[in-house]
Design a protein around this motif. Structure first.
Motif, PDB file in Angstrom:
ATOM      1  N   ASP A 179       0.837  -1.207   0.000  1.00 14.83           N
ATOM      2  CA  ASP A 179       0.000   0.000   0.000  1.00 14.83           C
ATOM      3  C   ASP A 179       0.871   1.256   0.000  1.00 14.83           C
ATOM      4  O   ASP A 179       0.586   2.234  -0.704  1.00 14.83           O
ATOM      5  N   ALA A 180       1.967   1.214   0.748  1.00 16.22           N
ATOM      6  CA  ALA A 180       2.888   2.359   0.762  1.00 16.22           C
ATOM      7  C   ALA A 180       3.585   2.497  -0.592  1.00 16.22           C
ATOM      8  O   ALA A 180       3.833   3.617  -1.064  1.00 16.22           O
ATOM      9  N   ALA A 181       3.860   1.362  -1.222  1.00 17.45           N
ATOM     10  CA  ALA A 181       4.509   1.405  -2.548  1.00 17.45           C
ATOM     11  C   ALA A 181       3.584   2.084  -3.568  1.00 17.45           C
ATOM     12  O   ALA A 181       4.042   2.864  -4.412  1.00 17.45           O
ATOM     13  N   CYS A 182       2.279   1.801  -3.481  1.00 16.29           N
ATOM     14  CA  CYS A 182       1.301   2.469  -4.373  1.00 16.29           C
ATOM     15  C   CYS A 182       1.341   3.980  -4.145  1.00 16.29           C
ATOM     16  O   CYS A 182       1.356   4.773  -5.094  1.00 16.29           O
ATOM     17  N   MET A 183       1.363   4.348  -2.887  1.00 19.00           N
ATOM     18  CA  MET A 183       1.368   5.770  -2.533  1.00 19.00           C
ATOM     19  C   MET A 183       2.619   6.455  -3.095  1.00 19.00           C
ATOM     20  O   MET A 183       2.540   7.498  -3.732  1.00 19.00           O
ATOM     21  N   ASP A 184       3.770   5.815  -2.882  1.00 18.80           N
ATOM     22  CA  ASP A 184       5.028   6.420  -3.338  1.00 18.80           C
ATOM     23  C   ASP A 184       5.136   6.452  -4.859  1.00 18.80           C
ATOM     24  O   ASP A 184       5.825   7.301  -5.414  1.00 18.80           O
ATOM     25  N   MET A 185       4.460   5.529  -5.532  1.00 23.00           N
ATOM     26  CA  MET A 185       4.517   5.518  -6.989  1.00 23.00           C
ATOM     27  C   MET A 185       3.831   6.770  -7.549  1.00 23.00           C
ATOM     28  O   MET A 185       4.131   7.216  -8.651  1.00 23.00           O
ATOM     29  N   VAL A 186       2.931   7.335  -6.772  1.00 23.31           N
ATOM     30  CA  VAL A 186       2.273   8.577  -7.173  1.00 23.31           C
ATOM     31  C   VAL A 186       3.002   9.783  -6.571  1.00 23.31           C
ATOM     32  O   VAL A 186       3.238  10.786  -7.236  1.00 23.31           O
ATOM     33  N   ARG A 187       3.376   9.668  -5.291  1.00 24.64           N
ATOM     34  CA  ARG A 187       4.004  10.796  -4.584  1.00 24.64           C
ATOM     35  C   ARG A 187       5.411  11.079  -5.039  1.00 24.64           C
ATOM     36  O   ARG A 187       5.822  12.213  -5.194  1.00 24.64           O
ATOM     37  N   LYS A 188       6.224  10.016  -5.198  1.00 29.99           N
ATOM     38  CA  LYS A 188       7.641  10.209  -5.532  1.00 29.99           C
ATOM     39  C   LYS A 188       8.187   9.050  -6.359  1.00 29.99           C
ATOM     40  O   LYS A 188       9.083   8.318  -5.919  1.00 29.99           O
ATOM     41  N   PRO A 189       7.646   8.896  -7.575  1.00 34.93           N
ATOM     42  CA  PRO A 189       8.073   7.771  -8.426  1.00 34.93           C
ATOM     43  C   PRO A 189       9.550   7.852  -8.813  1.00 34.93           C
ATOM     44  O   PRO A 189      10.147   6.839  -9.171  1.00 34.93           O
ATOM     45  N   GLU A 190      10.148   9.050  -8.718  1.00 34.07           N
ATOM     46  CA  GLU A 190      11.570   9.220  -9.075  1.00 34.07           C
ATOM     47  C   GLU A 190      12.471   8.406  -8.161  1.00 34.07           C
ATOM     48  O   GLU A 190      13.619   8.117  -8.517  1.00 34.07           O
ATOM     49  N   THR A 191      11.978   8.050  -6.968  1.00 33.49           N
ATOM     50  CA  THR A 191      12.865   7.398  -5.996  1.00 33.49           C
ATOM     51  C   THR A 191      13.047   5.907  -6.294  1.00 33.49           C
ATOM     52  O   THR A 191      13.899   5.268  -5.711  1.00 33.49           O
ATOM     53  N   PHE A 192      12.235   5.353  -7.205  1.00 31.47           N
ATOM     54  CA  PHE A 192      12.331   3.919  -7.471  1.00 31.47           C
ATOM     55  C   PHE A 192      13.366   3.586  -8.541  1.00 31.47           C
ATOM     56  O   PHE A 192      13.627   4.385  -9.437  1.00 31.47           O
TER      57      PHE A 192
END
Ligand code: NAI
Ligand code: MG
Length: 361
Positions: free
Chosen positions: A228-241
């Motif tokens: 669920d946090a990964a989904c959130m970060d994919m929208v919030r800060k996808p650059e970090t992946f």
């Protein structure tokens, strides 16, 4: 460079339209190689029409026939005349399991000219790969139901996580992170996606294997995220992946989101790899048969074209693979070049395909 035998399965709906354009790009790359690259293609009509005639999506020995090829280029299946779970199970799932295509690779890179639903994202700033386990996990066909259509109806579906399956997909992700770092493409970072706070058997096991495997890769910065946090970060800060590794279901859901973040289904390709090369791998656009736009020649062919480039890359044909990617990038970045409706243009699927082929020539 060499010669490769490809089984082409366009399937249903827009699969037929987008694969036609992927083949144009592949033929153009072949021509450009001046004989160094040879692609021998065989078209297989295994789709819903075939099902209506024969009662199945592919012949009984279909998987055996596919073993005779070096790779499979697949469009999509899905047609109102065939139950959904049947068409997918008898084609995609049958190939993934029958040919042990255990690694599903879905890159997400924001290209100049692609529509990004997130605010202020620069081309190139989003560039990650989701490595999805492709043969077991939540999509293992284990379960049953009783008391159908009664108030006592029960359905049970089990997830299957094996040490072999879990370890090899995590290792594959770490190796990919290493390779991307070496090539200057990645950050040397890996995110294991899990849910071991809630699923205390399968997911605790996944996380335990992750903790074991990461010890062998001290050069890679690795951490875990709950799905669920990964989904959130994919929208919030996808650059970090950089590289994400996930189970079958989590990877499926995450990659639709990843696809949308970098421009949508019109440009999302995927590879179903048998990394051991013991059987052919399968390359496909992420999109389905899209009955709402099928038969109109208006689908975006870029996802299928990029899947073709992934196939060449897996063959080790790095130069023509790059040439196709460059041609797609140049069409996308050129405001004058034809674009399909989903990318804000008015062009037909075949016009975009012709333009890519022309830029390869
Ligand atoms: P879909 O991917 O076919 O379409 C979803 C939406 O995206 C539709 O509005 C469609 O018009 C649009 N779209 C998809 N690809 C596009 C492209 N290249 N260019 C422009 N627009 C595009 O998914 P949906 O509607 O959920 O499923 C339709 C059928 O496809 C179903 O029968 C489903 O089971 C099947 N399916 C098959 C898959 C496969 O063969 N790998 C994957 C997903 C769905
Ligand atoms: Mg999906």
């Amino acid at each position: 460079m060499g010669s490769h035998r490809i089984a082409v399965m366009p399937g249903d709906g827009i699969g037929k339209e987008t694969i036609r354009e992927a083949l144009k790009a592949l033929r153009a790359a072949e021509k450009l190689s001046k004989g160094a690259l040879k692609l021998e293609t065989t078209e297989l009509d295994w789709n819903s029409d075939y099902y209506v005639k024969h009662g199945r999506m592919m012949p009984e020995d279909g998987i055996q026939i596919l073993r005779g090829y070096d790779a499979i280029l697949f469009g999509a299946v899905g047609d109102a005349r065939v139950p959904e779970h049947v068409s997918v199970a008898q084609t995609i799932l049958a190939m993934r399991r029958g040919l042990d295509q255990w690694a599903n690779i879905r890159p997400a890179r924001l290209l100049a000219g692609a529509p990004c639903p997130l605010k202020d994202k620069q081309p190139g700033s989003i560039d990650f790969v989701v490595v999805r386990e492709n043969t077991e996990g939540e999509y293992a066909d284990v379960g049953g139901s009783i008391f159908a259509n009664t108030p006592n109806e029960v359905a049970v579906q089990s997830a299957v996580f094996t040490r072999r399956g879990t370890e090899r997909i995590l290792r594959y992700g770490f190796e990919m992170a290493r390779k991307r770092k070496k090539q200057g493409l990645g950050k040397g970072k890996l995110t294991s996606v899990s849910k071991h706070n809630a699923q205390r058997h399968s997911q605790v096991f996944w996380h335990k294997v992750f903790e074991e495997v990461r010890k062998d890769y001290p050069d890679i910065e690795s951490h875990f995220l709950y799905v669920d946090a990964a989904c959130m970060d994919m929208v919030r800060k996808p650059e970090t992946f950089d590289v994400l590794v996930a189970s079958n279901l989590f990877g499926d859901i995450l990659t639709d989101l990843a696809g949308v973040v970098v421009g949508g289904l019109g440009i999302a390709p995927s590879a179903n790899l048998n990394p051991d090369r013991a059987a052919p791998s399968m390359f496909e656009p992420v999109h389905g048969s899209a009955p709402d736009i099928a038969g109109k020649n208006i689908a975006n062919p870029l996802a299928a074209v990029m899947a073709g480039a992934m196939m060449l890359d897996f063959f080790g044909e790095v130069v023509p693979a790059k040439q196709i990617v460059k041609a797609v990038e140049s069409v996308l970045a050129d405001p004058q070049a034809p674009k399909t409706k989903d990318f804000g243009g008015k062009a037909l699927c075949s016009e975009v395909g012709d333009e890519i082929a022309a830029r390869l020539g």
